[in-house]
Design an enzyme around this catalytic site. Structure first.
Site, short mmCIF file in Angstrom:
data_model
loop_
_atom_site.label_atom_id
_atom_site.label_comp_id
_atom_site.label_asym_id
_atom_site.label_seq_id
_atom_site.Cartn_x
_atom_site.Cartn_y
_atom_site.Cartn_z
N VAL A 150 0.82 -1.23 0.00
CA VAL A 150 0.00 0.00 0.00
C VAL A 150 0.84 1.27 0.00
O VAL A 150 0.31 2.36 -0.24
CB VAL A 150 -1.00 0.05 1.19
CG1 VAL A 150 -2.00 -1.08 1.11
CG2 VAL A 150 -0.27 0.08 2.52
N TYR A 185 3.87 5.48 15.77
CA TYR A 185 2.58 4.77 15.75
C TYR A 185 1.46 5.68 16.29
O TYR A 185 0.42 5.84 15.64
CB TYR A 185 2.68 3.48 16.56
CG TYR A 185 1.46 2.60 16.42
CD1 TYR A 185 1.14 2.00 15.20
CD2 TYR A 185 0.62 2.35 17.50
CE1 TYR A 185 0.02 1.20 15.06
CE2 TYR A 185 -0.50 1.54 17.38
CZ TYR A 185 -0.80 0.97 16.16
OH TYR A 185 -1.90 0.16 16.02
N ALA A 212 0.80 8.30 13.71
CA ALA A 212 0.14 7.80 12.50
C ALA A 212 -1.33 7.49 12.76
O ALA A 212 -2.20 7.77 11.92
CB ALA A 212 0.85 6.54 12.01
#
Ligand SMILES: NC(=O)c1ccc[n+]([C@@H]2O[C@H](COP(=O)([O-])OP(=O)(O)OC[C@H]3O[C@@H](n4cnc5c(N)ncnc54)[C@H](O)[C@@H]3O)[C@@H](O)[C@H]2O)c1
Length: 249
Positions: A62, A153, A156
């Site tokens: 992706v 993390y 995001a």
């Protein structure tokens, strides 16, 4: 309330295991035409093979926007896109000054760039139909400090919620809803989360379960159920939201 998806074309990224796999299986059970995509092409074939009804498996990175565009062009207009590809990409918590550019980028690339690539690729087909559903699998880490302690993390997962809100505002007039689901910690989904879980003492693990009102850890199916609702006609007036699915208020 029946929620079924006969004839709906669904694209699920991050479908090789855990949450993505449960989402694929749940849509397949509700008669959707499901396309399961993941960078782990062997495992995603296993997801398709265990779905109980036909599911097409695709190897897909992706972070490669051209590959995402090419896949969408190949399978045709998508009615429902779920971006579950993400996670911590093998990283563990560490002091900020020891985080490399690569550590930072790897997590941003799959979670944030990937969500953007997928949403952008499916939007023209959804606009042409005058309807669509985009669901991003964010995290409790997008709503509060991440339990993982991984800077990239938490950032995001927060960005995914911002992206959902922004896209929801733009795409609503075209009949497209965009939402995020924010799961709580589920240790059994993937080796990364097993590692995160096993790094904790038995006392810490017990305290986490004690802190969950429903007194159990979440299962991938708990997340799939929320995704199916948000993807259904019944959720047509819910957009730009981040739904915590955590077993707790
Ligand atoms: N397990 C948890 O506790 C938890 C909690 C909250 C949110 N989440 C989120 O849920 C989603 C699914 O996580 P999971 O726990 O099932 O397992 P995971 O984090 O291992 O899943 C990520 C999936 O994305 C795939 N992936 C990684 N890079 C990719 C790329 N470049 N292109 C395509 N696919 C790629 C992986 O192969 C894997 O199948 C992730 O976005 C994760 O951040 C997980």
């Amino acid at each position: 309330m029946e929620i079924a998806f006969p004839g709906k074309r669904v694209l699920v990224t991050g479908a090789a295991r855990g949450i993505g796999r449960a989402i694929v299986h749940a849509f397949a059970a509700e008669r959707a035409e499901v396309h399961a995509a993941d960078i782990e092409s062997g495992l995603v074939r296993e997801t398709a093979a265990t779905a109980g009804s036909p599911v097409e498996a695709h190897g897909l990175d992706v972070t490669d926007s051209a590959a995402v565009d090419a896949l969408v062009a190949r399978i045709g207009p998508v009615d429902i896109a779920v971006h579950a590809a993400g996670g911590v990409r093998g990283r563990m918590a560490g002091p900020l000054e020891e985080v490399t550019d690569e550590d930072w980028r790897a997590i941003q690339a799959v979670n944030v760039d990937g969500a953007f690539h997928v949403a952008r690729a499916v939007t023209p087909g959804m606009k042409a139909k005058g309807q669509g559903r985009i669901v991003l699998i964010s995290s409790g880490a997008g709503l509060r400090v991440s339990r993982t302690g991984i800077h990239s993390y938490g950032t995001a997962k927060t960005a995914q919620i911002g992206l959902a809100r922004q896209l929801a505002s733009e795409l609503g007039p075209f009949g497209i809803t965009v939402n995020a689901v924010a799961p709580g910690l589920m240790p059994q989904t993937s080796p990364d989360y097993v590692r995160q879980w096993e790094a904790r003492s038995p006392e810490e693990r017990a305290a986490i379960v004690e802190g969950i009102a429903m007194r159990r850890l979440g299962l991938p199916e708990d997340i799939a159920h929320a995704v199916l609702f948000l993807a259904s006609d019944r959720a047509g007036w819910i957009t730009g939201q981040a739904l915590p699915v955590t077993g707790a208020p």
